[in-house]
Motif scaffolding. Structure first.
Motif, short mmCIF file in Angstrom:
data_model
loop_
_atom_site.label_atom_id
_atom_site.label_comp_id
_atom_site.label_asym_id
_atom_site.label_seq_id
_atom_site.Cartn_x
_atom_site.Cartn_y
_atom_site.Cartn_z
N PRO A 87 51.86 43.37 39.89
CA PRO A 87 51.08 43.41 41.12
C PRO A 87 50.21 44.67 41.28
N LYS A 88 50.68 45.79 40.76
CA LYS A 88 49.89 47.02 40.88
C LYS A 88 48.60 46.91 40.08
N VAL A 89 48.70 46.38 38.88
CA VAL A 89 47.52 46.22 38.03
C VAL A 89 46.56 45.22 38.65
N LEU A 90 47.08 44.09 39.11
CA LEU A 90 46.24 43.06 39.71
C LEU A 90 45.57 43.58 40.99
N SER A 91 46.32 44.33 41.78
CA SER A 91 45.77 44.91 43.01
C SER A 91 44.63 45.88 42.68
N ALA A 92 44.83 46.70 41.66
CA ALA A 92 43.77 47.64 41.25
C ALA A 92 42.54 46.88 40.77
N MET A 93 42.76 45.78 40.07
CA MET A 93 41.63 44.98 39.60
C MET A 93 40.86 44.39 40.78
N TYR A 94 41.57 43.84 41.76
CA TYR A 94 40.91 43.28 42.93
C TYR A 94 40.21 44.35 43.76
N THR A 95 40.77 45.55 43.80
CA THR A 95 40.11 46.65 44.51
C THR A 95 38.79 46.99 43.83
N ALA A 96 38.80 47.05 42.51
CA ALA A 96 37.57 47.33 41.76
C ALA A 96 36.54 46.21 41.97
N ILE A 97 36.99 44.97 42.00
CA ILE A 97 36.10 43.84 42.23
C ILE A 97 35.51 43.91 43.64
N SER A 98 36.36 44.22 44.61
CA SER A 98 35.90 44.35 45.99
C SER A 98 34.86 45.47 46.12
N ASP A 99 35.10 46.58 45.44
CA ASP A 99 34.13 47.68 45.45
C ASP A 99 32.80 47.24 44.85
N SER A 100 32.86 46.49 43.77
CA SER A 100 31.64 45.99 43.13
C SER A 100 30.88 45.05 44.06
N LEU A 101 31.60 44.18 44.74
CA LEU A 101 30.97 43.26 45.68
C LEU A 101 30.33 44.01 46.85
N THR A 102 30.99 45.05 47.33
CA THR A 102 30.45 45.85 48.42
C THR A 102 29.16 46.55 47.98
#
Length: 133
Positions: A87-102
């Motif tokens: 979950p930590k790795v997946l959460s970090a991946m989604y955070t990076a994706i969210s930052d890219s979308l922003t």
């Protein structure tokens, strides 16, 4: 003492291999880019009001994303399952994706400054001649 050293060496080697995805799993950076494109595709498809049209477009759009990233849906699902186990790795991946979308959203919403076009020299000279008369 030798067993302890061997254990530490093996532990270190195993820990270093954790950064690389196992065979058959999309590498983390590539997976993030793929997931980003999947999010963009999902966002587009959610704007289509007619369900039949959306279903017809979904298949071709997802195929395009997989082709762009040189993978297929089976490998994507396996990779997503693999990264979901941590979950930590997946959460970090989604955070990076969210930052890219922003960043993408900000870029698209920021109005472009109109470049001032320089008047041709002939037009400038004619304008200057008229203003002096």
């Amino acid at each position: 003492m030798k067993k302890t050293g061997l254990f530490l060496l093996l532990s270190l080697a195993f820990a270093c291999q954790q950064n690389k995805a196992p065979k058959g799993i999309i590498e983390k950076d590539k997976m993030q880019n793929l997931m980003l494109d999947m999010q963009l595709t999902d966002a587009y498809l959610n704007q289509v009001y007619n369900q039949d049209t959306m279903k017809m477009q979904a298949h071709s759009r997802y195929l395009y994303v997989f082709k762009k990233h040189k993978t297929d849906s089976a490998k994507y699902v396996r990779s997503l399952e693999y990264y979901s186990k941590d979950p930590k790795v997946l959460s970090a991946m989604y955070t990076a994706i969210s930052d890219s979308l922003t960043r993408l959203q900000t870029k698209l919403q920021t109005p472009k400054k109109a470049k001032k076009k320089k008047a041709p020299k002939k037009l400038k000279k004619a304008t200057n001649d008229l203003s002096t008369k």
